[in-house]
Design a protein around this motif. Structure first.
Motif, PDB file in Angstrom:
ATOM      1  N   PHE A  21      -4.790  39.294  -0.224  1.00 27.42           N
ATOM      2  CA  PHE A  21      -4.427  37.876  -0.262  1.00 27.42           C
ATOM      3  C   PHE A  21      -4.927  37.162   0.969  1.00 27.42           C
ATOM      4  O   PHE A  21      -5.195  37.779   2.005  1.00 27.42           O
ATOM      5  N   LEU A  22      -5.119  35.859   0.800  1.00 28.18           N
ATOM      6  CA  LEU A  22      -5.537  34.966   1.880  1.00 28.18           C
ATOM      7  C   LEU A  22      -4.407  33.991   2.137  1.00 28.18           C
ATOM      8  O   LEU A  22      -3.827  33.444   1.200  1.00 28.18           O
ATOM      9  N   ILE A  23      -4.121  33.772   3.420  1.00 30.31           N
ATOM     10  CA  ILE A  23      -3.071  32.827   3.779  1.00 30.31           C
ATOM     11  C   ILE A  23      -3.564  31.954   4.935  1.00 30.31           C
ATOM     12  O   ILE A  23      -4.187  32.450   5.879  1.00 30.31           O
ATOM     13  N   GLU A  24      -3.310  30.662   4.816  1.00 26.67           N
ATOM     14  CA  GLU A  24      -3.799  29.720   5.822  1.00 26.67           C
ATOM     15  C   GLU A  24      -3.025  29.887   7.125  1.00 26.67           C
ATOM     16  O   GLU A  24      -1.799  29.899   7.128  1.00 26.67           O
ATOM     17  N   THR A  25      -3.774  30.016   8.225  1.00 21.87           N
ATOM     18  CA  THR A  25      -3.148  30.148   9.541  1.00 21.87           C
ATOM     19  C   THR A  25      -3.401  28.913  10.408  1.00 21.87           C
ATOM     20  O   THR A  25      -2.644  28.652  11.338  1.00 21.87           O
ATOM     21  N   GLU A  26      -4.475  28.213  10.135  1.00 21.73           N
ATOM     22  CA  GLU A  26      -4.808  26.936  10.754  1.00 21.73           C
ATOM     23  C   GLU A  26      -5.553  26.149   9.692  1.00 21.73           C
ATOM     24  O   GLU A  26      -5.979  26.719   8.689  1.00 21.73           O
ATOM     25  N   SER A  27      -5.758  24.876   9.929  1.00 21.04           N
ATOM     26  CA  SER A  27      -6.473  24.070   8.948  1.00 21.04           C
ATOM     27  C   SER A  27      -7.844  24.686   8.643  1.00 21.04           C
ATOM     28  O   SER A  27      -8.648  24.898   9.560  1.00 21.04           O
ATOM     29  N   GLN A  28      -8.074  25.016   7.390  1.00 20.32           N
ATOM     30  CA  GLN A  28      -9.330  25.581   6.891  1.00 20.32           C
ATOM     31  C   GLN A  28      -9.665  26.963   7.456  1.00 20.32           C
ATOM     32  O   GLN A  28     -10.807  27.413   7.366  1.00 20.32           O
ATOM     33  N   ILE A  29      -8.678  27.631   8.031  1.00 18.18           N
ATOM     34  CA  ILE A  29      -8.866  28.994   8.540  1.00 18.18           C
ATOM     35  C   ILE A  29      -7.805  29.875   7.878  1.00 18.18           C
ATOM     36  O   ILE A  29      -6.617  29.570   7.932  1.00 18.18           O
ATOM     37  N   TYR A  30      -8.277  30.955   7.260  1.00 14.75           N
ATOM     38  CA  TYR A  30      -7.382  31.826   6.501  1.00 14.75           C
ATOM     39  C   TYR A  30      -7.454  33.263   7.007  1.00 14.75           C
ATOM     40  O   TYR A  30      -8.513  33.733   7.417  1.00 14.75           O
ATOM     41  N   GLN A  31      -6.307  33.924   6.956  1.00 12.40           N
ATOM     42  CA  GLN A  31      -6.230  35.340   7.288  1.00 12.40           C
ATOM     43  C   GLN A  31      -6.286  36.139   5.987  1.00 12.40           C
ATOM     44  O   GLN A  31      -5.580  35.826   5.021  1.00 12.40           O
ATOM     45  N   ALA A  43     -12.819  30.993  -1.367  1.00  8.05           N
ATOM     46  CA  ALA A  43     -12.550  30.344  -0.084  1.00  8.05           C
ATOM     47  C   ALA A  43     -13.610  29.284   0.227  1.00  8.05           C
ATOM     48  O   ALA A  43     -13.285  28.165   0.638  1.00  8.05           O
ATOM     49  N   LYS A  44     -14.857  29.623   0.010  1.00  7.65           N
ATOM     50  CA  LYS A  44     -15.941  28.670   0.279  1.00  7.65           C
ATOM     51  C   LYS A  44     -15.784  27.442  -0.619  1.00  7.65           C
ATOM     52  O   LYS A  44     -15.875  26.307  -0.156  1.00  7.65           O
ATOM     53  N   ASP A  45     -15.525  27.662  -1.904  1.00 10.17           N
ATOM     54  CA  ASP A  45     -15.329  26.549  -2.842  1.00 10.17           C
ATOM     55  C   ASP A  45     -14.108  25.700  -2.477  1.00 10.17           C
ATOM     56  O   ASP A  45     -14.072  24.510  -2.762  1.00 10.17           O
ATOM     57  N   PHE A  46     -13.111  26.326  -1.866  1.00  9.69           N
ATOM     58  CA  PHE A  46     -11.862  25.660  -1.501  1.00  9.69           C
ATOM     59  C   PHE A  46     -11.970  24.944  -0.151  1.00  9.69           C
ATOM     60  O   PHE A  46     -11.040  24.291   0.286  1.00  9.69           O
ATOM     61  N   GLY A  47     -13.122  25.079   0.529  1.00  6.34           N
ATOM     62  CA  GLY A  47     -13.329  24.400   1.808  1.00  6.34           C
ATOM     63  C   GLY A  47     -12.893  25.187   3.027  1.00  6.34           C
ATOM     64  O   GLY A  47     -12.801  24.633   4.129  1.00  6.34           O
ATOM     65  N   VAL A  48     -12.625  26.480   2.861  1.00  5.68           N
ATOM     66  CA  VAL A  48     -12.243  27.334   3.993  1.00  5.68           C
ATOM     67  C   VAL A  48     -13.456  27.513   4.900  1.00  5.68           C
ATOM     68  O   VAL A  48     -14.573  27.752   4.418  1.00  5.68           O
ATOM     69  N   LYS A  49     -13.241  27.381   6.190  1.00  4.79           N
ATOM     70  CA  LYS A  49     -14.325  27.526   7.162  1.00  4.79           C
ATOM     71  C   LYS A  49     -14.480  28.969   7.648  1.00  4.79           C
ATOM     72  O   LYS A  49     -15.601  29.444   7.845  1.00  4.79           O
ATOM     73  N   LYS A  50     -13.337  29.640   7.856  1.00  3.34           N
ATOM     74  CA  LYS A  50     -13.392  30.976   8.447  1.00  3.34           C
ATOM     75  C   LYS A  50     -12.296  31.841   7.851  1.00  3.34           C
ATOM     76  O   LYS A  50     -11.198  31.369   7.579  1.00  3.34           O
ATOM     77  N   ILE A  51     -12.616  33.127   7.661  1.00  4.77           N
ATOM     78  CA  ILE A  51     -11.634  34.135   7.266  1.00  4.77           C
ATOM     79  C   ILE A  51     -11.567  35.165   8.395  1.00  4.77           C
ATOM     80  O   ILE A  51     -12.607  35.569   8.933  1.00  4.77           O
TER      81      ILE A  51
END
Length: 146
Positions: A62-72, A99-107
């Motif tokens: 699973f991916l969870i947002e830790t900062e704006s557009q940054i997910y763990q 994640a890329k489609d959702f606008g996530v910058k970094k995992i």
């Protein structure tokens, strides 16, 4: 394995229980740790992905947002019977596409030492020195996805 399906699920989905069971079996029991019962409530805002083979969960993360557009990325697990068959790679790649489609910058993730080569092969780089977590050597790893 032509009949594999990777899908994004919610904690209310039947497959979520399968994901919890797999995480417990692969990630926790070998360390003598039980998966916490409160996992569901703390993971409701996370984005869960599973690999299904004939409706059986054989991979999860699973991916969870830790900062704006940054997910763990957390709790990456593949059933032992299916490890070494690129299932984990397919799962991570699919999560990265979402994640890329959702606008996530970094995992990023806390990667166990035995998983470092796996994540390196997928383009993740080290973002920390070694540290101990749950009795295992880890490093933080990360990847820019967009």
């Amino acid at each position: 394995m032509d009949n594999l399906m990777i899908k994004k699920i919610m904690t209310e989905d039947e497959a979520y229980q399968g994901a919890l069971t797999l995480r417990d079996k692969v990630l926790r029991k070998p360390l003598g740790i039980r998966l916490e019962q409160e996992a569901k409530s703390s993971e409701e805002d996370a984005h869960h992905f599973v690999v299904l083979l004939e409706n059986k969960v054989i991979g999860t993360l699973f991916l969870i947002e830790t900062e704006s557009q940054i997910y763990q990325m957390r709790q990456v697990a593949v059933d032992q019977d299916y490890q070494g068959k690129s299932i984990g790679k397919q799962l991570v790649v699919e999560a990265e596409k979402w994640a890329k489609d959702f606008g996530v910058k970094k995992i990023w993730m806390h990667a166990r030492q035995n998983a470092w080569p796996f994540y390196e092969a997928l383009g993740y780089v080290y973002a920390s020195d070694e540290y101990m977590q749950i009795g295992i050597v880890h490093k933080t790893m990360e990847k820019q996805v967009s």
